[in-house]
Design a protein around this motif. Structure first.
Motif, short mmCIF file in Angstrom:
data_model
loop_
_atom_site.label_atom_id
_atom_site.label_comp_id
_atom_site.label_asym_id
_atom_site.label_seq_id
_atom_site.Cartn_x
_atom_site.Cartn_y
_atom_site.Cartn_z
N GLY A 75 -13.92 -3.98 -7.07
CA GLY A 75 -12.88 -4.02 -6.21
C GLY A 75 -11.83 -4.80 -6.46
O GLY A 75 -10.60 -4.71 -6.34
N LEU A 76 -12.27 -6.10 -7.14
CA LEU A 76 -11.04 -7.02 -7.62
C LEU A 76 -10.38 -6.27 -8.67
O LEU A 76 -9.07 -6.44 -8.94
CB LEU A 76 -11.63 -8.32 -8.16
CG LEU A 76 -11.96 -9.08 -6.84
CD1 LEU A 76 -12.87 -10.43 -7.45
CD2 LEU A 76 -10.81 -9.60 -5.96
N ALA A 77 -11.02 -5.57 -9.61
CA ALA A 77 -10.29 -4.92 -10.74
C ALA A 77 -9.42 -3.67 -10.06
O ALA A 77 -8.02 -3.71 -10.48
CB ALA A 77 -11.55 -4.17 -11.71
N ILE A 78 -9.76 -3.07 -8.94
CA ILE A 78 -8.81 -2.12 -8.33
C ILE A 78 -7.55 -3.00 -7.75
O ILE A 78 -6.51 -2.49 -7.80
CB ILE A 78 -9.50 -1.28 -7.26
CG1 ILE A 78 -10.62 -0.17 -7.70
CG2 ILE A 78 -8.61 -0.65 -6.29
CD1 ILE A 78 -11.38 0.36 -6.70
N ILE A 79 -7.89 -4.21 -7.15
CA ILE A 79 -6.86 -4.85 -6.42
C ILE A 79 -5.76 -5.22 -7.70
O ILE A 79 -4.54 -5.13 -7.35
CB ILE A 79 -7.39 -5.88 -5.69
CG1 ILE A 79 -8.20 -5.51 -4.45
CG2 ILE A 79 -6.14 -7.09 -5.56
CD1 ILE A 79 -8.85 -6.85 -3.76
N LEU A 80 -6.16 -5.84 -8.75
CA LEU A 80 -5.59 -6.20 -9.95
C LEU A 80 -4.50 -4.91 -10.42
O LEU A 80 -3.32 -5.01 -10.42
CB LEU A 80 -6.43 -6.57 -10.97
CG LEU A 80 -6.60 -8.13 -11.17
CD1 LEU A 80 -7.22 -8.53 -12.32
CD2 LEU A 80 -5.41 -8.76 -11.04
N LEU A 81 -5.50 -3.62 -10.57
CA LEU A 81 -4.58 -2.44 -10.88
C LEU A 81 -3.53 -2.22 -9.86
O LEU A 81 -2.35 -1.74 -10.32
CB LEU A 81 -5.32 -1.50 -10.97
CG LEU A 81 -5.23 -0.13 -11.85
CD1 LEU A 81 -5.16 -0.51 -13.42
CD2 LEU A 81 -6.19 1.01 -11.54
N VAL A 82 -3.70 -2.22 -8.79
CA VAL A 82 -2.79 -1.81 -7.38
C VAL A 82 -1.77 -3.01 -7.51
O VAL A 82 -0.53 -2.54 -7.54
CB VAL A 82 -3.73 -1.86 -6.23
CG1 VAL A 82 -2.72 -2.32 -5.27
CG2 VAL A 82 -4.12 -0.48 -5.81
N PHE A 83 -1.90 -4.19 -7.91
CA PHE A 83 -1.02 -5.19 -7.94
C PHE A 83 -0.01 -5.07 -9.10
O PHE A 83 1.18 -5.08 -8.98
CB PHE A 83 -1.62 -6.55 -8.24
CG PHE A 83 -0.50 -7.63 -8.41
CD1 PHE A 83 0.26 -8.03 -7.25
CD2 PHE A 83 -0.44 -8.34 -9.51
CE1 PHE A 83 1.18 -9.10 -7.28
CE2 PHE A 83 0.69 -9.22 -9.55
CZ PHE A 83 1.36 -9.58 -8.35
N ARG A 84 -0.68 -4.50 -10.14
CA ARG A 84 0.17 -4.31 -11.54
C ARG A 84 1.05 -3.12 -11.25
O ARG A 84 2.19 -2.74 -11.64
CB ARG A 84 -0.64 -4.11 -12.63
CG ARG A 84 -1.09 -5.21 -13.36
CD ARG A 84 -1.71 -4.82 -14.73
NE ARG A 84 -2.87 -5.60 -15.03
CZ ARG A 84 -3.79 -5.20 -15.69
NH1 ARG A 84 -3.85 -3.76 -15.78
NH2 ARG A 84 -4.76 -5.91 -15.76
N ARG A 85 0.79 -2.31 -10.43
CA ARG A 85 1.59 -0.88 -10.26
C ARG A 85 2.46 -1.14 -9.13
O ARG A 85 3.64 -0.80 -9.53
CB ARG A 85 0.66 0.16 -9.65
CG ARG A 85 1.32 1.54 -9.53
CD ARG A 85 0.53 2.74 -9.76
NE ARG A 85 -0.25 2.75 -11.07
CZ ARG A 85 -1.12 3.61 -11.17
NH1 ARG A 85 -1.54 4.41 -10.48
NH2 ARG A 85 -1.65 3.66 -12.43
N LYS A 86 2.40 -1.89 -8.11
CA LYS A 86 3.29 -1.84 -7.18
C LYS A 86 3.82 -3.42 -6.68
O LYS A 86 4.73 -3.54 -6.12
CB LYS A 86 2.49 -1.58 -5.59
CG LYS A 86 2.13 -0.29 -5.63
CD LYS A 86 2.82 0.36 -4.42
CE LYS A 86 2.27 1.66 -4.14
NZ LYS A 86 3.02 2.25 -2.95
N LYS A 87 3.28 -4.44 -7.78
CA LYS A 87 3.71 -5.74 -7.69
C LYS A 87 3.68 -6.31 -6.28
O LYS A 87 4.40 -7.27 -5.69
CB LYS A 87 5.39 -5.90 -7.98
CG LYS A 87 5.51 -5.33 -9.30
CD LYS A 87 5.05 -6.51 -10.41
CE LYS A 87 4.77 -5.74 -12.04
NZ LYS A 87 3.74 -5.88 -12.54
#
Lengths: 99, 168
Positions: A75-87
């Motif tokens: 889940g945290l990996a997904i959150i990091l990924l999503v943060f990189r994409r959408k800031k």
């Protein structure tokens, strides 16, 4: 310390987790709210098992915790990924699936 | 009797930290409060004669998982794009749903334990030795499946973390 008190505490924790999930609006804290709910379930498990004098609950709690750890990592990996994409980690920014 | 007092103190810390986590704005502070909450919960597990569960609660939850959370809080910018004052509807609806749930579950718990709430039976202590024996005999298949799950989560986390950088 009765079984009822232990189950009552787990009930309060679970409801607090639900409220936190609805009130908070960033993915990280919502994820933390899910962890609170998981812990409340574990507490109910152990409290009820102690009343019944069963040992299996500790094994189940161990399995639940390993699943929670795996879930937290992904889940945290997904959150990091999503943060990189959408800031952003505000959950209102992720409504692409909404019609 | 002493166990009762310790239980209520830990319960107050636990519920208080979880409640405060709703009120604070900063995700970092939320994570620290959650460490409090989970540590107190570990103490309660110990009181419930589950020393193994207490130990892994402290090690895995208050230790590993929350440290992971705090890492992520440091890596993302918690204030990016989050309006501190939210929609009114969610602010009211969330606690309302919570109260309804509390009432409903509370009724169920009261019906189940309200009258016959004798002291929790003590005796057969759940020693880690016995838990380990159970884990490697009776529960060997769930245990092995869990190890597969952990492996899959490990690979998944690595792949998820890597993908974005290989893209332009």
């Amino acid at each position: 310390m009765t079984t009822g008190a232990v189950v009552g505490l787990s009930l309060v924790l679970f409801v607090l987790g639900v409220i936190a999930f609805f009130v908070k609006r960033d993915l990280l804290t919502q994820f933390m709210a899910v962890e609170i709910m998981l812990n409340a379930a574990n507490l109910a498990f152990l409290g009820l098992a102690q009343g019944a004098e069963r040992l299996d609950a500790q094994v189940i709690v161990f399995l639940v915790m390993t699943v929670a750890a795996a879930e937290a990592a992904v889940g945290l990996a997904i959150i990091l990924l999503v943060f990189r994409r959408k800031k952003s980690i505000a959950s209102k920014d992720f409504r692409t699936l909404r019609g | 009797m002493a166990a009762d007092i310790i239980f209520w103190i830990l319960a107050a810390v636990c519920a208080g930290a979880a409640g405060a986590m709703i009120l604070v704005k900063n995700p970092g502070h939320s994570a620290l409060l959650l460490v409090f909450c989970f540590s107190a919960l570990g103490g309660i597990f110990g009181l419930l004669e589950a020393p193994f569960a207490a130990a892994i609660q402290i090690l895995v939850y208050a230790g590993a998982i929350m440290v992971l959370f705090i890492f992520v809080v440091m890596m993302v910018d918690p204030r990016a794009g989050i309006p501190l004052e939210g929609r009114k509807r969610a602010k009211i609806l969330g606690p309302a749903i919570g109260l309804v749930l509390l009432f409903e579950l509370g009724t169920a718990v009261w019906r189940a334990f309200g009258r016959t709430s004798g002291p929790a039976a003590s005796g057969a202590a759940g020693s880690p030795v016995e838990v380990g024996r159970r884990l490697f005999t009776e529960f060997i298949y769930p245990f092995e499946i869990t190890s597969l799950l952990i492996l899959a989560a490990l690979v998944g986390a690595v792949v998820l973390g890597k993908k974005e950088q290989s893209e332009p």
